[in-house]
Design a protein around this motif. Structure first.
Motif, PDB file in Angstrom:
ATOM      1  N   GLN B  18      50.852 -54.945 -65.708  1.00 41.23           N
ATOM      2  CA  GLN B  18      51.254 -53.668 -65.116  1.00 41.23           C
ATOM      3  C   GLN B  18      52.582 -53.752 -64.379  1.00 41.23           C
ATOM      4  OE1 GLN B  18      49.467 -50.726 -65.194  1.00 41.23           O
ATOM      5  NE2 GLN B  18      48.072 -51.667 -66.639  1.00 41.23           N
ATOM      6  N   LEU B  22      54.653 -58.196 -68.618  1.00 36.73           N
ATOM      7  CA  LEU B  22      54.114 -59.125 -69.617  1.00 36.73           C
ATOM      8  C   LEU B  22      53.784 -58.329 -70.876  1.00 36.73           C
ATOM      9  CD1 LEU B  22      52.931 -61.813 -70.646  1.00 36.73           C
ATOM     10  CD2 LEU B  22      50.764 -61.136 -69.661  1.00 36.73           C
ATOM     11  N   GLU B  67      46.556 -53.614 -79.237  1.00 36.56           N
ATOM     12  CA  GLU B  67      47.130 -53.175 -77.954  1.00 36.56           C
ATOM     13  C   GLU B  67      46.091 -52.433 -77.116  1.00 36.56           C
ATOM     14  OE1 GLU B  67      51.374 -51.299 -77.506  1.00 36.56           O
ATOM     15  OE2 GLU B  67      50.798 -51.212 -79.595  1.00 36.56           O
ATOM     16  N   ARG B  68      45.370 -51.527 -77.750  1.00 40.84           N
ATOM     17  CA  ARG B  68      44.385 -50.729 -77.013  1.00 40.84           C
ATOM     18  C   ARG B  68      43.218 -51.593 -76.554  1.00 40.84           C
ATOM     19  NH1 ARG B  68      45.483 -47.001 -81.067  1.00 40.84           N
ATOM     20  NH2 ARG B  68      43.590 -47.540 -82.195  1.00 40.84           N
ATOM     21  N   GLU B  69      42.720 -52.444 -77.435  1.00 38.31           N
ATOM     22  CA  GLU B  69      41.561 -53.257 -77.102  1.00 38.31           C
ATOM     23  C   GLU B  69      41.822 -54.192 -75.933  1.00 38.31           C
ATOM     24  OE1 GLU B  69      39.790 -55.656 -80.308  1.00 38.31           O
ATOM     25  OE2 GLU B  69      39.490 -53.717 -81.286  1.00 38.31           O
ATOM     26  N   PHE B  70      42.974 -54.831 -75.963  1.00 43.16           N
ATOM     27  CA  PHE B  70      43.267 -55.850 -74.958  1.00 43.16           C
ATOM     28  C   PHE B  70      44.078 -55.310 -73.787  1.00 43.16           C
ATOM     29  CE2 PHE B  70      43.002 -58.978 -78.707  1.00 43.16           C
ATOM     30  CZ  PHE B  70      41.641 -59.138 -78.503  1.00 43.16           C
ATOM     31  N   GLY B  71      44.632 -54.108 -73.946  1.00 46.31           N
ATOM     32  CA  GLY B  71      45.443 -53.554 -72.875  1.00 46.31           C
ATOM     33  C   GLY B  71      46.732 -54.314 -72.655  1.00 46.31           C
ATOM     34  N   ILE B  72      47.231 -54.966 -73.705  1.00 41.04           N
ATOM     35  CA  ILE B  72      48.500 -55.701 -73.616  1.00 41.04           C
ATOM     36  C   ILE B  72      49.495 -55.025 -74.553  1.00 41.04           C
ATOM     37  CG2 ILE B  72      49.652 -57.908 -74.110  1.00 41.04           C
ATOM     38  CD1 ILE B  72      47.754 -58.818 -72.271  1.00 41.04           C
ATOM     39  N   MET B 256      48.152 -65.328 -74.263  1.00 36.99           N
ATOM     40  CA  MET B 256      48.089 -63.948 -74.756  1.00 36.99           C
ATOM     41  C   MET B 256      48.621 -63.862 -76.186  1.00 36.99           C
ATOM     42  SD  MET B 256      46.669 -62.054 -72.515  1.00 36.99           S
ATOM     43  CE  MET B 256      45.608 -63.473 -72.492  1.00 36.99           C
ATOM     44  N   GLU B 258      48.525 -66.271 -78.379  1.00 39.51           N
ATOM     45  CA  GLU B 258      47.518 -66.900 -79.232  1.00 39.51           C
ATOM     46  C   GLU B 258      46.375 -65.912 -79.522  1.00 39.51           C
ATOM     47  OE1 GLU B 258      47.631 -70.133 -80.279  1.00 39.51           O
ATOM     48  OE2 GLU B 258      45.568 -70.647 -80.804  1.00 39.51           O
ATOM     49  N   LEU B 259      45.949 -65.222 -78.480  1.00 36.41           N
ATOM     50  CA  LEU B 259      44.861 -64.248 -78.630  1.00 36.41           C
ATOM     51  C   LEU B 259      45.251 -63.131 -79.599  1.00 36.41           C
ATOM     52  CD1 LEU B 259      42.169 -62.917 -77.663  1.00 36.41           C
ATOM     53  CD2 LEU B 259      43.484 -61.858 -75.828  1.00 36.41           C
ATOM     54  N   ARG B 262      45.629 -64.405 -83.246  1.00 32.61           N
ATOM     55  CA  ARG B 262      44.330 -64.617 -83.910  1.00 32.61           C
ATOM     56  C   ARG B 262      43.669 -63.279 -84.241  1.00 32.61           C
ATOM     57  NH1 ARG B 262      41.039 -69.368 -80.786  1.00 32.61           N
ATOM     58  NH2 ARG B 262      42.772 -70.792 -80.465  1.00 32.61           N
TER      59      ARG B 262
END
Lengths: 96, 455
Positions: B18, B22, B67-72, B256, B258-259, B262
């Protein structure tokens, strides 16, 4: 890793504390059929209220995307920021 | 059920996203076009368009879902392809811009903002396909929007192809002229490399190497803002403690990547290639590599001590990142693109940062002289000599170096040029006024160094 574990999301609420935050979020989750596994709260920088919920989406009727949007909108009406993110984000960032 | 992650850790993650910018800089899908060679460029172009639009059909959708699932945030979804010089070579004609246009259309169709791989590998010499591709660069880059090009002119194993270096000076000038109305924008999409990596997800230098699989997902992480904050929180730390802080931060950023890599690989049914552990700045305030160097205690980026600070930063990022990912690759290091980094721009404007200091900095970090605007009247030979210097650094130090330089038509030192978006804006920098023409005109190859003889 079990499939059950993979379906957990973290709901975080950050903002000024006020009446009705937990009730508001819990109602949305209950309506969606998502089970709250754990709640904890903390005060950040002596000012902001931060609540963290671990939520099991296994039996949820509402898809994650929609739940996320509903929570974000609720956050706006409560004047706080509500985020829903897959648990893996936190597990991955801090653990190998 | 117990919480396995502490509240502090959860809030740290949220703060990084936020407040500290990142993000995942890019998910890049590499696609092999080796089966798209036909007997003429028109049919090759058609085969390429069909393959890319089919393979990458769901790339953007999958990226947005992650993006939506992880909020990144995932800033860019991109595509890299087999070097086009290899794919187009079987064509009887040499109308290569037709292929560039097909790549551009495919990129628009699938919704990616850049497609890399309009490339040739000529570190030891050129084939007819390489020649045709290089000659077509000014036209290809001025008639397309999203196509990125690169040419590898040197390796540690082969030495430096100085004929190609001389040619690239002329090609860069011609590309700047062909895109003069956009401040020479074409040159911002053209990288000249030494020791180019085959799995780099970052533009403009990405392509899908010949040793790569049919298709692959590579991820580029970002996060200068996160590192900056960590450094600022430790103003008293000695160098060991500072390096340790940066390592911890780089670890988290890379996890992040790597996540996301994958997850994208699983969603698209495409193998996961590598995470590129680069610190990639953006023009956004606080997302700057220069700011990190200044937070370490330098009054301005570019002053004495900058190279040492950058060496520490780059090494600590790699050490932290290497622990966080199973497969590290690409460029993996701190980027120092001038126009894309608000702190670098400010340092150039006050006279702290010069092209010579940037060259020294490239000895200890990834890539090289990146997004540097120079006067429009800079000669082709001077540009070639700049490329030769960077190639020498890469060749001797067994590392990747690159030059992405823009001789901005009609501009002189002190002027500004605006490229827009992630490419940012750049102050026009001084180059040396003394000629290297006689040196560049010698032609031939600089032999591979002793470092190449390691078998």
């Amino acid at each position: 890793m079990t499939t059950k574990k993979e379906n957990r999301v973290m709901v975080t609420v950050i903002g000024q504390d006020r009446v009705g935050i937990i009730a508001g979020v819990a109602t949305i989750l209950a309506d969606a059929g998502a089970n709250i596994l754990d709640i904890s709260q903390t005060i950040m920088q002596e000012e902001f209220f931060a609540m963290i919920m671990v939520v099991d989406m296994e039996g949820a009727k509402l898809p994650f995307d929609e739940l996320k949007i509903t929570l974000e909108e609720k956050g706006k009406s409560l004047g706080v920021q509500i985020m829903a993110q897959h648990e893996d984000v936190f597990k991955f960032m801090h653990r190998i | 059920m117990p919480m396995t992650i502490s509240n502090d850790e959860i809030l740290e993650t949220i703060r990084m996203v936020q407040m500290e910018n990142l993000d995942i800089r890019t998910i890049t899908m590499g696609i092999s076009l080796r089966d798209c060679s036909r007997t003429d460029t028109e049919s090759t172009a058609r085969a390429i368009y069909d393959k890319i639009t089919k393979k990458a059909e769901n790339l953007v959708k999958a990226g947005e879902q992650i993006e939506r699932e992880f909020g990144i945030p995932i800033i860019n979804k991109r595509i890299s392809v087999t070097p086009i010089a290899l794919v187009a070579e079987s064509s009887s004609d040499q109308n290569y811009p037709v292929i560039a246009k097909a790549l551009d259309r495919a990129a628009i169709e699938v919704g990616v903002n850049f497609i890399g791989g309009y490339s040739a590998l000529v570190h030891k010499g050129k084939t007819k396909g390489d020649s045709a591709l290089i000659e077509s660069l000014p036209e290809a880059l001025s008639t397309t929007e999203r196509v990125c090009a690169s040419v590898n002119v040197a390796t540690t194993k082969a030495g430096i192809n100085m004929d190609a270096v001389a040619q690239m000076g002329r090609i860069i000038k011609a590309t700047a002229e062909a895109t003069a109305h956009q401040g020479g924008l074409g040159c911002a999409k053209l990288v000249v490399f030494c020791n180019v990596p085959e799995d780099n997800p970052f533009m403009a230098g990405a392509f899908h190497g010949v040793g790569e699989p049919e298709s692959v997902i590579n991820v580029g992480v970002s996060g200068p803002g996160v590192v900056l904050n960590a450094v600022r929180k430790n103003p008293e730390a000695d160098f060991g403690a500072l390096a340790s802080t940066i390592k911890h931060t780089a670890f988290k950023i890379t996890r992040m990547g790597e996540l996301v890599g994958r997850a994208a690989s699983a969603k698209l049914g495409v193998p996961f290639g590598i995470v590129d552990l680069s610190l990639a700045p953006t023009p956004a305030i606080g997302d700057s590599v220069a700011d990190i160097l200044e937070a370490m205690g330098l009054e301005r980026c570019g002053t004495h001590g900058t190279t040492a600070a950058l060496a520490l930063l780059n090494d600590a990022v790699k050490k932290g990142g290497a622990m966080a990912s199973s497969y590290v690759g690409g460029l993996s290091g701190a980027f120092i693109p001038v126009s894309e980094d608000a702190g670098m721009i400010a340092a150039v404007e006050v006279g702290a940062l010069t092209i010579d200091k940037l060259e020294a900095m490239t000895c200890v970090c990834s890539v090289g002289l990146d997004m540097i605007a120079v006067p429009g009247d800079t000669s082709a030979e001077t540009i070639s000599a700049i490329i030769a210097d960077e190639s020498a650094i890469g060749m001797i130090n067994r590392k990747t170096t690159a030059v992405r330089i823009i001789p901005v038509p009609g501009k002189k030192v002190g002027d500004h040029v605006e490229f827009g978006g992630l490419l940012g804006h750049a102050p026009v920098m001084q180059v040396h006024p003394f000629s290297a023409q006689t040196f560049i005109n010698r032609g031939g190859r600089i032999p591979a160094p002793l470092q190449a003889l390691n078998n």
